[in-house]
Design a protein around this motif. Structure first.
Motif, PDB file in Angstrom:
ATOM      1  N   SER A  91      59.994  79.423   6.896  1.00 41.83           N
ATOM      2  CA  SER A  91      60.050  78.529   8.142  1.00 41.83           C
ATOM      3  C   SER A  91      61.518  78.808   8.700  1.00 41.83           C
ATOM      4  CB  SER A  91      59.533  77.176   7.912  1.00 41.83           C
ATOM      5  OG  SER A  91      60.173  76.368   6.841  1.00 41.83           O
ATOM      6  N   SER A  92      62.697  78.829   7.929  1.00 40.56           N
ATOM      7  CA  SER A  92      63.710  78.662   8.397  1.00 40.56           C
ATOM      8  C   SER A  92      63.953  79.974   9.214  1.00 40.56           C
ATOM      9  CB  SER A  92      64.796  78.561   7.100  1.00 40.56           C
ATOM     10  OG  SER A  92      64.882  77.254   6.916  1.00 40.56           O
ATOM     11  N   ALA A  93      63.492  81.242   8.586  1.00 38.16           N
ATOM     12  CA  ALA A  93      63.559  82.441   9.354  1.00 38.16           C
ATOM     13  C   ALA A  93      62.964  82.525  10.702  1.00 38.16           C
ATOM     14  CB  ALA A  93      63.164  83.441   8.274  1.00 38.16           C
ATOM     15  N   GLU A  94      61.485  81.805  10.537  1.00 33.95           N
ATOM     16  CA  GLU A  94      60.785  81.777  11.759  1.00 33.95           C
ATOM     17  C   GLU A  94      61.537  81.074  12.849  1.00 33.95           C
ATOM     18  OE1 GLU A  94      56.240  80.668  12.875  1.00 33.95           O
ATOM     19  OE2 GLU A  94      57.018  80.199  10.976  1.00 33.95           O
ATOM     20  N   TRP A  95      61.936  79.821  12.400  1.00 28.28           N
ATOM     21  CA  TRP A  95      62.641  79.078  13.460  1.00 28.28           C
ATOM     22  C   TRP A  95      63.961  79.780  14.042  1.00 28.28           C
ATOM     23  CZ3 TRP A  95      61.891  73.879  15.377  1.00 28.28           C
ATOM     24  CH2 TRP A  95      63.071  73.287  15.909  1.00 28.28           C
ATOM     25  N   TRP A  96      64.524  80.447  13.268  1.00 25.30           N
ATOM     26  CA  TRP A  96      65.860  81.081  13.748  1.00 25.30           C
ATOM     27  C   TRP A  96      65.352  82.245  14.643  1.00 25.30           C
ATOM     28  CZ3 TRP A  96      70.851  80.512  14.092  1.00 25.30           C
ATOM     29  CH2 TRP A  96      71.647  81.559  14.694  1.00 25.30           C
ATOM     30  N   SER A  97      64.227  82.973  14.268  1.00 24.68           N
ATOM     31  CA  SER A  97      63.669  83.821  15.187  1.00 24.68           C
ATOM     32  C   SER A  97      63.260  83.571  16.610  1.00 24.68           C
ATOM     33  CB  SER A  97      62.439  84.511  14.483  1.00 24.68           C
ATOM     34  OG  SER A  97      62.004  85.361  15.377  1.00 24.68           O
ATOM     35  N   HIS A  98      62.634  82.449  16.860  1.00 28.37           N
ATOM     36  CA  HIS A  98      62.352  81.618  17.866  1.00 28.37           C
ATOM     37  C   HIS A  98      63.644  81.129  18.699  1.00 28.37           C
ATOM     38  CE1 HIS A  98      58.128  82.177  16.886  1.00 28.37           C
ATOM     39  NE2 HIS A  98      57.837  80.782  16.102  1.00 28.37           N
ATOM     40  N   LEU A  99      64.367  80.581  17.947  1.00 25.06           N
ATOM     41  CA  LEU A  99      65.480  80.414  18.695  1.00 25.06           C
ATOM     42  C   LEU A  99      66.356  81.453  19.412  1.00 25.06           C
ATOM     43  CD1 LEU A  99      67.869  77.754  16.558  1.00 25.06           C
ATOM     44  CD2 LEU A  99      66.307  77.366  18.635  1.00 25.06           C
ATOM     45  N   GLN A 100      66.243  82.493  18.861  1.00 27.18           N
ATOM     46  CA  GLN A 100      66.980  83.833  19.151  1.00 27.18           C
ATOM     47  C   GLN A 100      66.151  84.668  20.133  1.00 27.18           C
ATOM     48  OE1 GLN A 100      70.382  83.372  18.970  1.00 27.18           O
ATOM     49  NE2 GLN A 100      70.736  85.378  17.763  1.00 27.18           N
ATOM     50  N   ALA A 101      64.751  84.158  20.457  1.00 28.92           N
ATOM     51  CA  ALA A 101      63.842  85.183  21.182  1.00 28.92           C
ATOM     52  C   ALA A 101      64.116  85.171  22.795  1.00 28.92           C
ATOM     53  CB  ALA A 101      62.470  84.576  20.920  1.00 28.92           C
ATOM     54  N   ASP A 102      64.774  84.330  22.947  1.00 31.64           N
ATOM     55  CA  ASP A 102      64.958  84.188  24.663  1.00 31.64           C
ATOM     56  C   ASP A 102      65.763  85.518  25.208  1.00 31.64           C
ATOM     57  OD1 ASP A 102      63.815  81.817  24.566  1.00 31.64           O
ATOM     58  OD2 ASP A 102      65.820  80.623  24.896  1.00 31.64           O
ATOM     59  N   SER A 103      65.294  85.969  26.260  1.00 30.41           N
ATOM     60  CA  SER A 103      65.971  87.075  26.879  1.00 30.41           C
ATOM     61  C   SER A 103      67.320  86.852  27.180  1.00 30.41           C
ATOM     62  CB  SER A 103      65.211  87.337  28.244  1.00 30.41           C
ATOM     63  OG  SER A 103      65.827  88.384  28.709  1.00 30.41           O
ATOM     64  N   GLY A 104      68.148  87.713  26.851  1.00 28.88           N
ATOM     65  CA  GLY A 104      69.666  87.593  27.051  1.00 28.88           C
ATOM     66  C   GLY A 104      70.428  87.080  25.878  1.00 28.88           C
ATOM     67  N   ARG A 105      69.652  86.510  24.908  1.00 27.81           N
ATOM     68  CA  ARG A 105      70.412  85.895  23.595  1.00 27.81           C
ATOM     69  C   ARG A 105      71.088  87.151  22.959  1.00 27.81           C
ATOM     70  NH1 ARG A 105      70.532  80.363  21.971  1.00 27.81           N
ATOM     71  NH2 ARG A 105      68.641  79.537  22.805  1.00 27.81           N
ATOM     72  N   THR A 106      72.378  86.825  22.322  1.00 25.49           N
ATOM     73  CA  THR A 106      73.204  87.424  21.800  1.00 25.49           C
ATOM     74  C   THR A 106      72.854  87.453  20.319  1.00 25.49           C
ATOM     75  OG1 THR A 106      75.107  87.159  23.127  1.00 25.49           O
ATOM     76  CG2 THR A 106      75.779  88.151  21.043  1.00 25.49           C
ATOM     77  N   THR A 107      72.748  88.580  19.654  1.00 27.80           N
ATOM     78  CA  THR A 107      72.331  88.634  18.178  1.00 27.80           C
ATOM     79  C   THR A 107      73.768  89.364  17.578  1.00 27.80           C
ATOM     80  OG1 THR A 107      71.610  90.865  18.477  1.00 27.80           O
ATOM     81  CG2 THR A 107      70.089  89.322  18.847  1.00 27.80           C
TER      82      THR A 107
END
Length: 270
Positions: A91-107
Motif C-alpha cells: 500500500s505504501s508503493a501504491e500511495w507513492w505511485s498515486h502521488l507521483q502520477a500527476d503530469s509534470g511530476r519529476t521522478t
C-alpha cells in the motif's frame, strides 16, 4: 487508495491556496537532526565539485525540490506511526505511485538524466519507491543509494551501518545522511561511484565501524510516564516513535510494546 490519495492531494492544495501565510519552502518546514544534516549535504557536494540540488522524498508530497512551497502536514511511510499513510509495503508503493502520477511530476529517473544521483533512504521509503528506483537503475547513469533495503541493478548501494555512529556522531535517525556526507568527503575525482571513491570510503568504514553495545538502564512504569510527559511538554505533538528513540538514545531501556501502552495511557489521561 486512489481515492484517499486524491483527497489528500486536494486538501494539501486547498491548504496552500487558503492560507498562503502558512506555506513555506520545504527547506524551512522540516526540523530535526536528519533534516539539519541533509541540508549540509549540499556543502559537501560542492566541496566535491558537484553542482548539486537537494530534493525531498515526501510521503505527503512526492518527490519535490527543497525550494517547493507547502503547508505544514504530517505523513510518513512508517507503518507504526500515527501519521502513516499506509499499512503495508504494497500500500505504501501504491500511495507513492498515486502521488507521483500527476503530469509534470519529476521522478528519480528524470533526476538521473540530469547527472549523478545520491539517494539517502530508509528501508520503508526505499520499499515504497521501489518502482522508481528500478527505473533509475535502468539508466546508464551514476546512482548511489545510502541505506535502502535491497540491491538494485544499476544502482550502487551502501547499506546502513550502525557501527559507524561512533565515528560519525548523531542519532540513528541521521546515520544514513551522515554516511552520505562521509562518502562525499571521499569523492576526490569528481565521480560519485568511481572505484577510487568506493575503495577510499570502504577502507575508511572498515576501520571506523565498531559494534554498538547497549547496556541501557531499565525504567519503572512511573519513570517512563514521567519521561513521556517531559518530552511532550518540551515538544508538543512529538510522536511515540520519536520519544522512544529519544529515551533509548539517552541510555535507558523500555520494550517497544510496553512503551506504546504507557504512551497511550499517558496521552489518554491528559
Amino acid at each position: 487508495m486512489r481515492e484517499r490519495s486524491a483527497l489528500w492531494k486536494k486538501r494539501v492544495a486547498q491548504a496552500a491556496r487558503t492560507d498562503k501565510t502558512r506555506t513555506r519552502p520545504l527547506t524551512d518546514l522540516y526540523r530535526g537532526d536528519h533534516w539539519t544534516q541533509s541540508k549540509r549535504l549540499l556543502q559537501w557536494a560542492e566541496k566535491a565539485h558537484f553542482n548539486a540540488e537537494l530534493w525531498v522524498a515526501s510521503a505527503g508530497l512526492g518527490l519535490q525540490p527543497v525550494s517547493a512551497p507547502a503547508p505544514a502536514y504530517a505523513a510518513t511511510f512508517s507503518t507504526r506511526h500515527a501519521d502513516s499513510v499506509a499499512t503495508s509495503t504494497a500500500s505504501s508503493a501504491e500511495w507513492w505511485s498515486h502521488l507521483q502520477a500527476d503530469s509534470g511530476r519529476t521522478t528519480l529517473a528524470d533526476l538521473g538524466k540530469r547527472g549523478p544521483v545520491l539517494m539517502v533512504l530508509s528501508e520503508v521509503y526505499a520499499k515504497a519507491m521501489g518502482a522508481e528506483l528500478r527505473e533509475l537503475g535502468g539508466l546508464a547513469t551514476e546512482a548511489l543509494l545510502i541505506g535502502g533495503d535491497e540491491e538494485i541493478a544499476g544502482i550502487q548501494r551502501v547499506a546502513s551501518d550502525a557501527g559507524l555512529r561512533g565515528a560519525l556522531g548523531g542519532t540513528l535517525t541521521s546515520l544514513n545522511v551522515r554516511m552520505a556526507a562521509s562518502w562525499l568527503q571521499h569523492c576526490e575525482d569528481r565521480s560519485l561511484t568511481s572505484v577510487a571513491t568506493s575503495n577510499s570510503w570502504h577502507q575508511w568504514a572498515v576501520g571506523a565501524s565498531k559494534p554498538e553495545r547497549h547496556n541501557r538502564e531499565p525504567m519503572s512504569d512511573e519513570e517512563v510516564i514521567a519521561f513521556i510527559k517531559r518530552g511532550i511538554a518540551s515538544a508538543p505533538g512529538a510522536s511515540r516513535t520519536r520519544l522512544l528513540r529519544a529515551l533509548r538514545d539517552s541510555g535507558r531501556a523500555c520494550e517497544q510494546s510496553r512503551f506504546a501502552v504507557l504512551f497511550n495511557r499517558t496521552m489518554g489521561n491528559q
